[in-house]
Design a protein around this motif. Structure first.
Motif, PDB file in Angstrom:
ATOM      1  N   ARG A 124       1.017  -1.269   0.004  1.00  0.00           N
ATOM      2  CA  ARG A 124      -0.037  -0.096  -0.018  1.00  0.00           C
ATOM      3  C   ARG A 124       0.957   1.297  -0.267  1.00  0.00           C
ATOM      4  O   ARG A 124       0.698   2.192  -0.607  1.00  0.00           O
ATOM      5  CB  ARG A 124      -0.911  -0.082   1.226  1.00  0.00           C
ATOM      6  N   ALA A 125       1.975   1.142   0.886  1.00  0.00           N
ATOM      7  CA  ALA A 125       2.861   2.394   0.911  1.00  0.00           C
ATOM      8  C   ALA A 125       3.634   2.628  -0.451  1.00  0.00           C
ATOM      9  O   ALA A 125       3.577   3.720  -0.945  1.00  0.00           O
ATOM     10  CB  ALA A 125       3.671   2.221   2.109  1.00  0.00           C
ATOM     11  N   LEU A 126       4.065   1.609  -1.029  1.00  0.00           N
ATOM     12  CA  LEU A 126       4.766   1.668  -2.337  1.00  0.00           C
ATOM     13  C   LEU A 126       3.828   2.060  -3.474  1.00  0.00           C
ATOM     14  O   LEU A 126       3.957   2.941  -4.139  1.00  0.00           O
ATOM     15  CB  LEU A 126       5.438   0.305  -2.631  1.00  0.00           C
ATOM     16  N   ARG A 127       2.649   1.567  -3.394  1.00  0.00           N
ATOM     17  CA  ARG A 127       1.585   1.875  -4.451  1.00  0.00           C
ATOM     18  C   ARG A 127       1.308   3.492  -4.414  1.00  0.00           C
ATOM     19  O   ARG A 127       1.194   4.142  -5.126  1.00  0.00           O
ATOM     20  CB  ARG A 127       0.353   1.253  -4.297  1.00  0.00           C
ATOM     21  N   GLU A 128       1.243   4.010  -2.992  1.00  0.00           N
ATOM     22  CA  GLU A 128       0.835   5.224  -3.076  1.00  0.00           C
ATOM     23  C   GLU A 128       2.132   6.221  -3.682  1.00  0.00           C
ATOM     24  O   GLU A 128       1.884   7.285  -3.769  1.00  0.00           O
ATOM     25  CB  GLU A 128       0.720   5.557  -1.494  1.00  0.00           C
ATOM     26  N   LEU A 129       3.087   5.605  -3.479  1.00  0.00           N
ATOM     27  CA  LEU A 129       4.571   6.510  -3.887  1.00  0.00           C
ATOM     28  C   LEU A 129       4.797   6.127  -5.636  1.00  0.00           C
ATOM     29  O   LEU A 129       5.564   7.057  -5.863  1.00  0.00           O
ATOM     30  CB  LEU A 129       5.653   5.799  -3.363  1.00  0.00           C
ATOM     31  N   GLY A 130       3.583   5.472  -6.031  1.00  0.00           N
ATOM     32  CA  GLY A 130       3.720   5.333  -7.375  1.00  0.00           C
ATOM     33  C   GLY A 130       4.593   4.118  -7.907  1.00  0.00           C
ATOM     34  O   GLY A 130       4.993   4.184  -9.247  1.00  0.00           O
ATOM     35  N   CYS A 131       4.926   3.120  -7.195  1.00  0.00           N
ATOM     36  CA  CYS A 131       5.566   2.081  -7.335  1.00  0.00           C
ATOM     37  C   CYS A 131       4.810   0.738  -8.048  1.00  0.00           C
ATOM     38  O   CYS A 131       3.777   0.795  -7.649  1.00  0.00           O
ATOM     39  CB  CYS A 131       6.232   1.403  -6.204  1.00  0.00           C
ATOM     40  N   PRO A 132       5.188   0.562  -9.346  1.00  0.00           N
ATOM     41  CA  PRO A 132       4.416  -0.556  -9.859  1.00  0.00           C
ATOM     42  C   PRO A 132       4.388  -1.934  -9.439  1.00  0.00           C
ATOM     43  O   PRO A 132       5.581  -2.383  -8.996  1.00  0.00           O
ATOM     44  CB  PRO A 132       5.110  -0.856 -11.382  1.00  0.00           C
ATOM     45  N   VAL A 133       3.167  -2.511  -9.052  1.00  0.00           N
ATOM     46  CA  VAL A 133       3.130  -3.709  -8.414  1.00  0.00           C
ATOM     47  C   VAL A 133       2.969  -4.923  -9.307  1.00  0.00           C
ATOM     48  O   VAL A 133       1.915  -4.803 -10.084  1.00  0.00           O
ATOM     49  CB  VAL A 133       1.905  -3.702  -7.313  1.00  0.00           C
ATOM     50  N   ALA A 134       3.842  -5.721  -9.755  1.00  0.00           N
ATOM     51  CA  ALA A 134       3.615  -6.715 -10.644  1.00  0.00           C
ATOM     52  C   ALA A 134       2.856  -8.008 -10.092  1.00  0.00           C
ATOM     53  O   ALA A 134       2.126  -8.669 -10.870  1.00  0.00           O
ATOM     54  CB  ALA A 134       5.042  -7.396 -11.075  1.00  0.00           C
ATOM     55  N   VAL A 135       2.978  -8.409  -8.916  1.00  0.00           N
ATOM     56  CA  VAL A 135       2.231  -9.511  -8.366  1.00  0.00           C
ATOM     57  C   VAL A 135       1.551  -8.778  -7.002  1.00  0.00           C
ATOM     58  O   VAL A 135       2.302  -8.460  -6.178  1.00  0.00           O
ATOM     59  CB  VAL A 135       3.320 -10.816  -8.022  1.00  0.00           C
ATOM     60  N   GLN A 136       0.371  -8.983  -6.862  1.00  0.00           N
ATOM     61  CA  GLN A 136      -0.308  -8.231  -5.731  1.00  0.00           C
ATOM     62  C   GLN A 136      -0.063  -9.385  -4.625  1.00  0.00           C
ATOM     63  O   GLN A 136       0.306 -10.265  -4.774  1.00  0.00           O
ATOM     64  CB  GLN A 136      -1.914  -8.344  -5.945  1.00  0.00           C
ATOM     65  N   PRO A 137      -0.274  -8.766  -3.300  1.00  0.00           N
ATOM     66  CA  PRO A 137      -0.054  -9.884  -2.028  1.00  0.00           C
ATOM     67  C   PRO A 137      -0.813 -11.059  -2.138  1.00  0.00           C
ATOM     68  O   PRO A 137      -1.905 -11.084  -2.297  1.00  0.00           O
ATOM     69  CB  PRO A 137      -0.303  -8.880  -0.853  1.00  0.00           C
ATOM     70  N   GLN A 138      -0.072 -12.324  -1.930  1.00  0.00           N
ATOM     71  CA  GLN A 138      -0.817 -13.549  -1.933  1.00  0.00           C
ATOM     72  C   GLN A 138      -0.147 -14.576  -0.947  1.00  0.00           C
ATOM     73  O   GLN A 138       1.135 -14.098  -0.665  1.00  0.00           O
ATOM     74  CB  GLN A 138      -0.796 -14.061  -3.389  1.00  0.00           C
ATOM     75  N   ALA A 139      -0.762 -15.414  -0.614  1.00  0.00           N
ATOM     76  CA  ALA A 139      -0.085 -16.189   0.519  1.00  0.00           C
ATOM     77  C   ALA A 139      -0.076 -17.584  -0.055  1.00  0.00           C
ATOM     78  O   ALA A 139      -0.588 -18.085  -0.674  1.00  0.00           O
ATOM     79  CB  ALA A 139      -1.257 -16.310   1.681  1.00  0.00           C
ATOM     80  N   VAL A 140       0.936 -18.299   0.419  1.00  0.00           N
ATOM     81  CA  VAL A 140       1.487 -19.619   0.067  1.00  0.00           C
ATOM     82  C   VAL A 140       1.779 -20.486   1.279  1.00  0.00           C
ATOM     83  O   VAL A 140       2.438 -20.187   2.061  1.00  0.00           O
ATOM     84  CB  VAL A 140       2.835 -19.535  -0.917  1.00  0.00           C
ATOM     85  N   ALA A 141       1.089 -21.577   1.516  1.00  0.00           N
ATOM     86  CA  ALA A 141       1.216 -22.454   2.547  1.00  0.00           C
ATOM     87  C   ALA A 141       1.743 -24.005   2.223  1.00  0.00           C
ATOM     88  O   ALA A 141       1.487 -24.514   1.396  1.00  0.00           O
ATOM     89  CB  ALA A 141      -0.136 -22.248   3.346  1.00  0.00           C
ATOM     90  N   ASP A 142       2.198 -24.504   3.267  1.00  0.00           N
ATOM     91  CA  ASP A 142       2.587 -25.811   3.252  1.00  0.00           C
ATOM     92  C   ASP A 142       2.483 -26.286   4.696  1.00  0.00           C
ATOM     93  O   ASP A 142       2.225 -25.390   5.697  1.00  0.00           O
ATOM     94  CB  ASP A 142       3.861 -26.282   2.506  1.00  0.00           C
ATOM     95  N   SER A 143       3.046 -27.598   5.054  1.00  0.00           N
ATOM     96  CA  SER A 143       3.057 -27.991   6.475  1.00  0.00           C
ATOM     97  C   SER A 143       3.655 -27.118   7.634  1.00  0.00           C
ATOM     98  O   SER A 143       3.592 -27.552   8.732  1.00  0.00           O
ATOM     99  CB  SER A 143       3.252 -29.481   6.617  1.00  0.00           C
ATOM    100  N   GLN A 144       4.740 -26.386   6.786  1.00  0.00           N
ATOM    101  CA  GLN A 144       5.561 -25.841   7.754  1.00  0.00           C
ATOM    102  C   GLN A 144       5.101 -24.314   8.111  1.00  0.00           C
ATOM    103  O   GLN A 144       5.830 -23.562   8.956  1.00  0.00           O
ATOM    104  CB  GLN A 144       6.954 -25.663   7.059  1.00  0.00           C
ATOM    105  N   GLY A 145       4.102 -23.763   7.449  1.00  0.00           N
ATOM    106  CA  GLY A 145       3.574 -22.519   7.685  1.00  0.00           C
ATOM    107  C   GLY A 145       3.201 -21.974   6.416  1.00  0.00           C
ATOM    108  O   GLY A 145       2.933 -22.314   5.438  1.00  0.00           O
ATOM    109  N   THR A 146       3.033 -20.747   6.682  1.00  0.00           N
ATOM    110  CA  THR A 146       2.464 -19.681   5.844  1.00  0.00           C
ATOM    111  C   THR A 146       3.420 -18.231   5.311  1.00  0.00           C
ATOM    112  O   THR A 146       3.939 -17.901   6.496  1.00  0.00           O
ATOM    113  CB  THR A 146       1.063 -19.162   5.885  1.00  0.00           C
ATOM    114  N   VAL A 147       3.779 -18.199   4.363  1.00  0.00           N
ATOM    115  CA  VAL A 147       4.359 -16.824   3.922  1.00  0.00           C
ATOM    116  C   VAL A 147       3.545 -16.158   2.867  1.00  0.00           C
ATOM    117  O   VAL A 147       2.653 -16.513   2.084  1.00  0.00           O
ATOM    118  CB  VAL A 147       5.885 -16.812   3.167  1.00  0.00           C
ATOM    119  N   THR A 148       3.615 -14.800   2.964  1.00  0.00           N
ATOM    120  CA  THR A 148       2.855 -13.898   1.910  1.00  0.00           C
ATOM    121  C   THR A 148       3.796 -13.003   1.267  1.00  0.00           C
ATOM    122  O   THR A 148       4.841 -12.538   1.878  1.00  0.00           O
ATOM    123  CB  THR A 148       1.811 -12.998   2.673  1.00  0.00           C
TER     124      THR A 148
END
Length: 385
Positions: free
Chosen positions: A98-122
């Motif tokens: 959100r902060a980077l978008r407000e500064l005009g930074c292009p976002v190629a991949v929006q935030p998304q979560a990936v999970a497995d048995s060891q936990g989740t990262v975003t």
């Protein structure tokens, strides 16, 4: 408001399927495969040495048009093999985007979560102003797997005997006149701060000028990580005008690759032992200039640091003072590899620091001249690059 980055997660390299870069990182530089993903026409292999991690993305012909791209990255669709993503950890991906978008930074991949048995990262991916270079911003949370979700563990997890400890700095090749804008971007968007390379580096945007060789020399500027971050330094280099027809390594990189990530410097606590292992494993190091060890005062400088001239010269390792003139001066040792891909583009640097925080102006000049001699020798032999 900037979105300050935390520590470095990995550097992504993109190569065509079948190119031996992943194999060479293992055989010649001691990196260990730790995790693998094969999906959507992509083969992604994470390799580690200490805290330094390369993610080698191999795309099959036509994979760039598929629906599924490389995980934690974007397909740069680049014409030559390239290092095209530097992944940083952040405290909160969504607020950072959100902060980077407000500064005009292009976002190629929006935030998304990936999970497995060891936990989740975003994660999310943003575009930088540096050619094809993007930055993955990753929120690790409590994830404790060997690499990241979506990858299968492979290889040996034991890190004993690692050849390198961590990434010391990442170097970017700039077209003339662009480094000032790039410096501002990394300060305003990711929270980096200017790092002065010496007394002459007293301008917030111009950097340090080092005159060397027929091609003119180098303008160098450095950025250090935000407060509290363990991210490596960013070093920006652009060439200075030289003799007509002369081309230095930055201009050669730009001609074959365009603006982008030129090399990664790997820290080692024993550069002599590491360089010897690389040499004996078949890795190619750039020879130092023949006159380097004959410079006035160089022998005394090397001996004062407790090193032997012959041992450094054998492997082309350079030593330079960096700091005060006390009884135990700060110094650093450095050596470059030859390019790791067929083009004269991406390569590695090995660095050992004994109290030194900068890069040693004398070493910068000598390394510049060494690479210029290497390029000139290849051109004289007519070797394709």
């Amino acid at each position: 408001m900037a979105a300050p980055v935390g520590r470095l997660c990995h550097v992504s390299l993109h190569v065509p399927r079948g190119q031996p870069l992943a194999r060479d990182l293992q055989r010649c530089f001691g990196f260990r495969p730790v995790a693998l993903r094969e999906a959507g026409g992509w083969r992604q292999l994470a390799l580690r040495s200490g805290n330094a991690v390369f993610l080698v993305n191999e795309g099959a012909p036509g994979s760039g048009g598929g629906r599924e791209g490389p995980l934690y990255d974007v397909d740069p669709a680049h014409a030559v093999p390239t290092a095209s993503n530097v992944c940083f950890e952040v405290a909160d991906v969504r607020s950072a985007v959100r902060a980077l978008r407000e500064l005009g930074c292009p976002v190629a991949v929006q935030p998304q979560a990936v999970a497995d048995s060891q936990g989740t990262v975003t994660y999310a991916v943003v575009r930088s102003p540096v050619g094809n270079l993007s930055h993955t911003l990753l929120e690790r949370g409590s994830y404790r797997g060997p690499f990241l979700p979506g990858f299968q563990e492979c290889g040996l997890p034991d890190g004993q005997g690692d050849w390198f400890d961590h990434v010391d700095h990442v170097a970017l090749a700039c077209p003339r006149g662009s480094s000032g804008a790039w410096l501002r971007w990394y300060q305003d968007f990711l929270g980096f701060r200017r790092f002065a390379l010496g007394p002459a580096d007293d301008h917030p945007e111009q950097g340090l000028e080092i005159r060397a060789g027929r091609a003119g020399g180098l303008r160098l500027a450095a950025l250090q990580a935000p407060p509290g971050s363990e991210a490596p330094m960013l070093v920006l280099g652009e060439s200075l005008p030289g003799l007509p027809g002369a081309r230095d390594q930055v201009e050669t990189f730009l001609a074959q690759h365009g603006p982008g990530l030129q090399h990664v410097a790997l820290y080692t606590g024993d550069i002599l032992a590491t360089a010897r292992r690389v040499f004996e494993a078949g890795g190619s190091l750039v020879a130092s200039p023949t006159t380097y060890y004959q410079q006035a005062g160089k022998v005394a400088q090397i001996l004062a640091a407790g090193q032997e001239v012959e041992r450094l010269a054998e492997l082309g390792i350079l030593l330079d003072r960096d700091g005060g003139q006390g009884e135990a001066p700060d110094y650093l040792l450095q050596v470059f590899t030859k390019p790791l891909v067929p083009e004269e583009t991406f390569f590695l640097e090995f660095i050992q620091r004994q109290g030194a925080r900068g890069f040693g102006q004398g070493n910068i000049q000598a390394l510049w001249e060494a690479l210029e001699e290497h390029l000139a020798a290849d051109q004289d032999r007519g070797e394709p690059r």
